[in-house]
Design a protein around this motif. Structure first.
Motif, mmCIF file in Angstrom:
data_model
loop_
_atom_site.group_PDB
_atom_site.id
_atom_site.type_symbol
_atom_site.label_atom_id
_atom_site.label_comp_id
_atom_site.label_asym_id
_atom_site.label_seq_id
_atom_site.Cartn_x
_atom_site.Cartn_y
_atom_site.Cartn_z
ATOM 1 N N ALA A 24 2.669 -13.423 0.780
ATOM 2 C CA ALA A 24 1.688 -14.496 1.005
ATOM 3 C C ALA A 24 2.299 -15.672 1.770
ATOM 4 N N THR A 25 3.636 -15.793 1.728
ATOM 5 C CA THR A 25 4.309 -16.848 2.507
ATOM 6 C C THR A 25 4.828 -16.286 3.835
ATOM 7 N N LYS A 26 4.267 -15.135 4.251
ATOM 8 C CA LYS A 26 4.560 -14.531 5.561
ATOM 9 C C LYS A 26 5.964 -13.909 5.646
ATOM 10 N N LYS A 27 6.486 -13.465 4.522
ATOM 11 C CA LYS A 27 7.767 -12.751 4.543
ATOM 12 C C LYS A 27 7.515 -11.243 4.563
ATOM 13 N N ARG A 28 8.463 -10.514 5.135
ATOM 14 C CA ARG A 28 8.390 -9.041 5.143
ATOM 15 C C ARG A 28 9.152 -8.548 3.912
ATOM 16 N N VAL A 29 8.473 -7.778 3.079
ATOM 17 C CA VAL A 29 9.031 -7.464 1.750
ATOM 18 C C VAL A 29 9.014 -5.958 1.473
ATOM 19 N N LEU A 30 10.114 -5.483 0.880
ATOM 20 C CA LEU A 30 10.195 -4.124 0.353
ATOM 21 C C LEU A 30 10.455 -4.211 -1.145
ATOM 22 N N LEU A 31 9.659 -3.485 -1.919
ATOM 23 C CA LEU A 31 9.892 -3.375 -3.362
ATOM 24 C C LEU A 31 10.453 -1.982 -3.639
ATOM 25 N N VAL A 32 11.592 -1.921 -4.309
ATOM 26 C CA VAL A 32 12.215 -0.641 -4.672
ATOM 27 C C VAL A 32 12.026 -0.435 -6.171
ATOM 28 N N ASP A 33 11.331 0.647 -6.534
ATOM 29 C CA ASP A 33 11.116 0.965 -7.949
ATOM 30 C C ASP A 33 12.244 1.888 -8.401
ATOM 31 N N LEU A 34 13.146 1.370 -9.246
ATOM 32 C CA LEU A 34 14.279 2.172 -9.726
ATOM 33 C C LEU A 34 14.117 2.545 -11.190
ATOM 34 N N ASP A 35 12.906 2.446 -11.700
ATOM 35 C CA ASP A 35 12.653 2.772 -13.103
ATOM 36 C C ASP A 35 11.873 4.083 -13.184
ATOM 37 N N PRO A 36 12.410 5.090 -13.886
ATOM 38 C CA PRO A 36 11.713 6.388 -13.973
ATOM 39 C C PRO A 36 10.288 6.292 -14.520
ATOM 40 N N GLN A 37 9.977 5.206 -15.221
ATOM 41 C CA GLN A 37 8.596 5.047 -15.712
ATOM 42 C C GLN A 37 7.608 4.823 -14.564
ATOM 43 N N GLY A 38 8.126 4.359 -13.426
ATOM 44 C CA GLY A 38 7.268 4.176 -12.251
ATOM 45 C C GLY A 38 6.211 3.105 -12.402
ATOM 46 N N ASN A 39 6.443 2.132 -13.287
ATOM 47 C CA ASN A 39 5.411 1.105 -13.519
ATOM 48 C C ASN A 39 5.196 0.201 -12.307
ATOM 49 N N ALA A 40 6.266 -0.107 -11.580
ATOM 50 C CA ALA A 40 6.101 -0.961 -10.391
ATOM 51 C C ALA A 40 5.296 -0.221 -9.322
ATOM 52 N N THR A 41 5.484 1.094 -9.256
ATOM 53 C CA THR A 41 4.730 1.918 -8.301
ATOM 54 C C THR A 41 3.243 1.870 -8.641
ATOM 55 N N MET A 42 2.906 2.129 -9.920
ATOM 56 C CA MET A 42 1.506 2.096 -10.348
ATOM 57 C C MET A 42 0.912 0.687 -10.213
ATOM 58 N N GLY A 43 1.700 -0.317 -10.574
ATOM 59 C CA GLY A 43 1.238 -1.708 -10.494
ATOM 60 C C GLY A 43 1.002 -2.180 -9.071
ATOM 61 N N SER A 44 1.592 -1.439 -8.107
ATOM 62 C CA SER A 44 1.381 -1.762 -6.689
ATOM 63 C C SER A 44 0.200 -0.991 -6.111
ATOM 64 N N GLY A 45 -0.456 -0.178 -6.977
ATOM 65 C CA GLY A 45 -1.635 0.558 -6.529
ATOM 66 C C GLY A 45 -1.326 1.917 -5.921
ATOM 67 N N VAL A 46 -0.121 2.452 -6.185
ATOM 68 C CA VAL A 46 0.259 3.771 -5.663
ATOM 69 C C VAL A 46 0.329 4.743 -6.842
ATOM 70 N N ASP A 47 -0.320 5.895 -6.714
ATOM 71 C CA ASP A 47 -0.359 6.877 -7.799
ATOM 72 C C ASP A 47 0.953 7.662 -7.835
ATOM 73 N N LYS A 48 1.737 7.454 -8.876
ATOM 74 C CA LYS A 48 3.070 8.078 -8.926
ATOM 75 C C LYS A 48 3.003 9.595 -9.039
ATOM 76 N N SER A 49 1.893 10.128 -9.549
ATOM 77 C CA SER A 49 1.808 11.583 -9.736
ATOM 78 C C SER A 49 1.484 12.310 -8.429
ATOM 79 N N GLU A 50 1.062 11.571 -7.404
ATOM 80 C CA GLU A 50 0.667 12.195 -6.132
ATOM 81 C C GLU A 50 1.800 12.208 -5.109
ATOM 82 N N LEU A 51 2.943 11.634 -5.445
ATOM 83 C CA LEU A 51 3.977 11.400 -4.436
ATOM 84 C C LEU A 51 4.745 12.663 -4.075
ATOM 85 N N GLU A 52 4.936 12.872 -2.772
ATOM 86 C CA GLU A 52 5.783 13.974 -2.284
ATOM 87 C C GLU A 52 7.251 13.550 -2.329
ATOM 88 N N LEU A 53 7.510 12.335 -1.860
ATOM 89 C CA LEU A 53 8.888 11.827 -1.768
ATOM 90 C C LEU A 53 8.989 10.485 -2.480
#
Length: 266
Positions: free
Chosen positions: A29-58
């Motif tokens: 929101a402050t115009k920065k380019r951001v990467l979030l790395v989810d390093l937790d096997p629970q995948g909560n950051a992935t789901m919380g970002s709106g990405v379905d962890k069960s559908e992922l190929e990679l």
């Protein structure tokens, strides 16, 4: 210059993932380019970002085990507008596989190198334990952001984390530092909260962020909709607090850069 921050605390339930997702969205929101790395096997950051962890190929698992490069694994959080290196349960297996690989502590660092310069900020969500995944995060980052509740046991857990950070500074990442401590689920009406807060301030001084993240219903609801609170309810206290935190982090970095430039000239 890319800043890489690991958000770590081996105590669970302190708001690590909430902080990662919402800080990432607030920096965008402050115009920065951001990467979030989810390093937790629970995948909560992935789901919380709106990405379905069960559908992922990679996922980040493929990066850590050198099966794929990071660029192939990137997803976009539509709700947060940041890039995501996602995780799911496959990451549990990575723990064991990593132990047999050369340079096992640096696998994440190696994996991030080809894409690192495309981002202003890389935020790493660590699992709630001091395992090989957390070691990789601490080896790859410039600084650690420690979210913590102001409660009695919080300070106990902090000393174990400080010891780990000290060991990693000695052995793997001499530039590692504590970027800041963040008070989460903060309720100023609670006297214990105020006591612990005062102790943190005394012990960590200006490393303690001025911003406190309040207990907030909207902040708690947002992940179940796969959204950062900023897109779920922009006016909520939680959204305002994370925007303030992003601003505080950016200002600190600008001040650090000015100080470094000044030191180089004098």
């Amino acid at each position: 210059m890319t800043r890489i921050y690991a958000v770590a605390n081996q105590k669970g339930g302190v708001g690590k993932t909430t902080t990662c997702v919402n800080l990432a969205a607030s920096l965008v929101a402050t115009k920065k380019r951001v990467l979030l790395v989810d390093l937790d096997p629970q995948g909560n950051a992935t789901m919380g970002s709106g990405v379905d962890k069960s559908e992922l190929e990679l996922t980040v698992y493929d990066v850590l085990t050198r099966r794929a490069d990071a660029r192939e694994c990137l997803q976009t959080s539509e709700s947060g507008q940041f890039k995501l290196l996602p995780a799911n349960g496959d990451l549990t297996a990575a723990e064991v596989e990593m132990l047999s690989l050369d340079g096992k502590e640096r696998l994440l660092w190696d994996g991030l190198q080809p894409i690192k310069d495309e981002f202003d900020y890389i935020i790493i969500d660590c699992p709630p334990s001091l395992n090989m995944l957390t070691v990789n995060a601490l080896t790859a980052c410039d600084g650690v952001i420690i979210p913590m509740q102001c409660e009695y046991y919080a300070l106990e857990g902090l000393s174990a984390l400080m010891n780990t950070i000290g060991r990693i500074q000695e052995l793997l990442n001499p530039n590692l530092k504590i970027e800041g401590l963040l008070r989460t689920m903060y309720d100023p009406r609670n006297s214990l909260t105020n006591d612990v807060s005062a102790q943190l301030s005394q012990h960590f001084g200006d490393r303690l962020y001025r911003t406190c993240i309040p207990r907030n219903v909207r902040l708690a609801e947002a992940p179940s909709y796969g959204q950062p609170v900023l897109s779920y309810d922009r006016q909520s206290k939680g959204a305002i607090a994370y925007l303030a935190l992003a601003g505080e982090i950016i200002r600190r970095n600008e001040n650090d850069e000015k100080a470094a430039a000044h030191a180089a000239h004098s």
